[in-house]
Structure formats: structure tokens, C-alpha cells
Design an enzyme around this catalytic site. Structure first.
Site, PDB file in Angstrom:
ATOM      1  CG  HIS A   1     -17.987   7.313  28.334  1.00 26.28           C
ATOM      2  ND1 HIS A   1     -18.719   8.450  28.605  1.00 26.28           N
ATOM      3  CD2 HIS A   1     -18.706   6.605  27.427  1.00 26.28           C
ATOM      4  CE1 HIS A   1     -19.837   8.425  27.885  1.00 26.28           C
ATOM      5  NE2 HIS A   1     -19.852   7.323  27.163  1.00 26.28           N
TER       6      HIS A   1
ATOM      7  CG  ASP B   1     -18.651  11.317  30.084  1.00 24.26           C
ATOM      8  OD1 ASP B   1     -18.149  10.240  30.452  1.00 24.26           O
ATOM      9  OD2 ASP B   1     -19.354  11.425  29.068  1.00 24.26           O
TER      10      ASP B   1
ATOM     11  CB  SER C   1     -21.807   7.754  24.708  1.00 20.78           C
ATOM     12  OG  SER C   1     -22.340   7.328  25.930  1.00 20.78           O
TER      13      SER C   1
END
Length: 459
Positions: free
Chosen positions: A241, A210, A393
Site C-alpha cells: 500500500h 502509510d 487511498s
């Protein structure tokens, strides 16, 4: 004098603006993926533009895919020879050699070659593929995180403790309880407190491929076994994120924030994506392949890919190896995709969508998708903060945590067995995962009270 007065006024206004910005940055936590962070790539440059990946076969003597391999060539003289061969190949086709990475689990060297801006990639790939030393050539594809930018930071359900976190200083209960636990969807629907009486993901390695993870966040301190950067040469920066995904998977209990699904798992922070100025998160074939390769060779039991993009030959080959080795691979679904997508369409991947707030699966969700919490999820953010996030996600992150729990209880489970354990009872199609049922399939006297504990889980 008028000019000097004007300059003085402008400087004073600039100083006031900077002070206001600094105060706002400290007072307000990031909203979903909205908080700005430094962008190391500059001007939202897209690594991989006008570049090809050229896969050259490794000589047999160098094909030694042992677990101690860390991303360096085994023999320097062999590396130099192969590099010269790649340089000659690049010159022959009017390309510039940019970078390289050995992929011993595939028996290949991966070379990045740049082509001229106004040159078409197709004819170059065709010409390279005819060379006997080239296994294949492909474009460098782009991928995006499957997260929605939060529209508001208002805490759901009017929870006072959660609002205290969102509005500024984190709320910490006097007894060390996790203030956001009561509003975690996993606490409400998956009954984490009950699950954690039987499994916490102890020492299960989960590769979070990620953007950068804030390893110093109170909920994540000590949770990262490694924190590597496959995007550039600097240390992995804390980005929204990646930090949010990591918290959902493995936030430590008792730090005043949230509780991860697998709070005693060991995270492998593998930065293969980067945060852009518009707060979106991007990755490419080369950065992802390096991170997946590292995860395979360094003992990952779960690989989390909260992203989506086009099918990619190199990445698909690496996932084949991961799945053959019994690694659970979890991928986020892009409901807007018009065709097959990586990684969710790859056979054997646990493809996950966010369960709807009400009604059936979201429009565009494949019939065999797993559904997990992915709306109004409180999670970790850079700078010791928390925020609410939405998107597949984060649903994928929940499932990666669940896979870590299952792996602790039954380490030999194959990806197919994991899929069976997670499939809702009496359903072969898309459905909400029932975490209590999943664990009860491995524990004879499993008891899930299905009531919310205000203190959360205690590993």
C-alpha cells in the site's frame, strides 16, 4: 524402507513446491494489495490491543517545539523524572507502562499503558482523567487503508505495454518512455504532460504516512528524503500500500513505468501502518500520532493519509496544529463509514473519494468531497514491479501530488485556499477535480492542450 521412501517422496514434493512458489513470485507481480510480504508483527497481532494512551502535561521548560526536534527528550534528567511519574501513575491504576513518545507541539508526553485482558477500558479512562497531572486518556484506536484488493491483473483497455508489465518483466520503451503512462488516469484526465511544463512539485516535502515504501523501486529511487519506521524498531520494509501511494504521488519520469503527479517532490516515508497476512493495511492511534508529529516538526508541506478510522482526540489535535501551520492534509474517504471518520471528517482536511467509472459520485460520498482518479490506476509495487489498484487511498494520493504542484507555484497557500484551488469550476459540492483549471488559477497564460502525450512528462 517404506518409511524412508515415503520421507524421500515428501521431501522431493516439498522442494518442488518451494521451487514453484519462487518461480511464481518472480514471474507474477503483485495484484493490488494481494502480494504477500513478511509480517514483522507475527500472527497478525494488533499493536494497541488492551492499551490506553495517557497524555501527561510537559513542564513548561521542556515545551520547546523547534523544528530540529527529532523525537528525543530534550533533557535526559527531565525524561527520567517524567518516566518515573508515569510509572507511578500506571501502578496506581493497575496498568503496565509499555512505551512513550514526547509530543512537544502539544505540550504533552504520550504514554502507552496496557491493562488486563478482562478489564474494561471505560472506568480506567474515567479514573485517569480525574488525576490532575493527566490531560486526557483514550483507547488506542485502529485504522485501515482505503484500498480494494484487485480481483485481476488484466491490463485495462488491452494495452500491450501495460500487459507486459503485469504479466512479468517490466516493459521499457527503447527511448526510455514510461510504458504505463498512456493508461494512467492522471495522464488521460489530468493531462500531466501539460501540468509538468509549469510545475513538478520541485522539492516540496510530502509526508506519506502509510505502510512501508520500497525506496529501491526504479520509479522511486532517490525520491525519499527520509524513510522512517514508527511501527517497530527495524528498518521500514517494502509493503504494497505505501509503495503504491508513493508511486502515484512522486514516481520519477523516464524509468519505464509510470509518472507521478509531482515527480520532483521529496517524499517523507513515515511508516505508521503495517501489512497483514490477508494483505490489508492497518495502523493505530499511537503509530499515526508519532508519524504526524514528526511530519509537522520536519517541514512537511503536504501530509497524505490514505486511511480511515474513528475520530481520535490525539490525532485530531495534531491535525489542528498541522493545519494551523499551513500544511495541506489530504485524507481518504470511507464511503462505508456510518458516522464521522478520521481524517476525512476533520475540518480543513481535503477529503477525497475515487471518482466513479461512470455516473455521479460513489454512494455514500459526502457532498463536499473532492473526486480524483482511483480506479484501474497503474502504480509501483515492491520488488521493482507495477500493478493496477483501486480505492480512495489512491484518489487521495493523486490529490496530494496536486497539492505539491500548487505549493510549488504558491507556497503560502493556506489549506482553505488549496481547497478553493481544487474545487471544480462553478461547484461547491462533490465533483471531479479539473487539474488544468486548478493550475490556471495560479498561472496567467496557462495552456492545457488536453491531449495525451505518449512519452509522458519530462520534468
Amino acid at each position: 524402507m517404506n518409511i524412508l521412501r515415503l520421507i524421500s517422496t515428501l521431501l522431493a514434493a516439498l522442494a518442488a513446491s518451494l521451487m514453484l512458489s519462487a518461480a511464481h513470485a518472480q514471474a507474477a507481480p503483485p495484484a493490488g494489495d494481494e502480494q504477500a510480504v513478511p509480517v514483522p508483527l507475527g500472527a497478525d497481532a494488533e499493536p494497541g490491543a488492551h492499551q490506553l494512551l495517557v497524555m501527561l502535561r510537559l513542564p513548561a521548560s521542556h515545551y520547546r517545539p523547534d523544528a530540529s526536534y527529532g523525537g528525543r527528550y530534550i533533557d535526559d534528567s527531565g525524561r527520567a523524572s517524567r518516566h518515573r511519574r508515569a510509572e507511578a501513575l500506571a501502578r496506581q491504576h493497575g496498568l503496565t507502562l509499555v512505551d512513550d513518545w514526547p509530543m512537544p507541539v502539544l505540550g504533552l508526553d504520550c504514554y502507552v499503558m496496557r491493562y488486563a485482558e478482562h478489564t474494561a477500558a471505560g472506568p480506567l479512562i474515567e479514573a485517569l482523567s480525574r488525576d490532575p497531572q493527566v490531560e486526557w486518556a483514550q483507547p488506542v484506536a485502529g485504522f485501515s487503508a482505503m484500498a480494494q484488493i484487485a480481483a485481476t491483473t488484466t491490463a485495462p483497455n488491452g494495452n500491450d505495454a501495460a500487459r507486459a508489465v503485469v504479466d512479468g518483466a517490466p516493459a521499457r520503451a527503447a527511448d526510455g518512455a514510461d510504458a504505463l503512462y498512456p493508461v494512467q488516469p492522471a495522464a488521460r484526465y489530468w493531462h500531466l504532460a501539460d501540468l509538468h511544463r509549469y510545475a513538478t512539485g520541485r522539492d516540496v516535502k510530502v509526508a506519506v504516512i502509510d505502510s512501508g515504501i520500497d525506496a529501491n523501486h526504479p520509479d522511486l529511487r532517490g525520491q525519499l528524503a527520509v524513510n522512517n519506521n514508527f511501527v517497530d524498531n527495524g528498518p521500514a520494509p517494502p509493503e504494497n500500500h505505501g509503495t503504491a501511494v508513493a508511486g502515484i504521488i512522486a514516481a520519477r519520469a523516464g524509468n519505464g513505468g509510470i509518472v507521478g503527479v509531482a515527480p520532483q517532490a521529496k517524499l517523507m516515508g513515515l511508516r505508521a501502518c503495517w501489512q497483514q497476512r490477508d494483505q490489508t493495511t492497518r495502523c493505530n492511534s499511537f503509530t499515526l500520532s508519532k508519524a504526524i508529529h514528526f511530519a509537522i516538526l520536519n517541514g512537511a508541506r503536504v501530509i497524505n493519509l490514505s486511511l480511515s478510522g474513528p475520530p481520535d482526540r490525539l490525532l485530531d489535535r495534531l491535525l489542528d496544529v498541522a493545519l494551523e501551520r499551513g500544511i495541506g492534509v489530504v485524507g481518504a474517504i470511507d464511503a462505508q463509514a456510518s458516522g464521522p471518520a478520521f481524517p476525512s471528517s476533520h475540518r480543513g482536511v481535503l477529503a477525497v473519494a475515487a471518482q466513479a467509472r461512470a455516473g455521479g459520485p460513489p454512494a455514500g460520498t459526502p457532498s463536499d468531497a473532492l473526486l480524483a482518479p482511483g480506479n484501474d490506476v497503474p502504480t509501483t509495487m515492491p520488488g521493482g514491479r507495477w500493478s493496477f489498484v483501486n480505492g480512495s487511498s489512491y484518489a487521495a494520493a493523486h490529490v496530494s501530488g496536486m497539492v505539491a504542484l500548487l505549493d510549488q507555484l504558491q507556497p503560502a497557500s493556506s489549506p482553505a485556499q488549496l481547497r478553493t484551488l481544487l474545487t471544480p469550476a462553478g461547484s461547491l459540492n462533490a465533483g471531479n477535480i479539473d487539474a488544468c483549471v486548478s493550475l490556471s488559477r495560479l498561472i496567467r497564460d496557462f495552456s492545457c492542450a488536453r491531449t495525451l502525450s505518449q512519452r509522458g512528462a519530462t520534468p
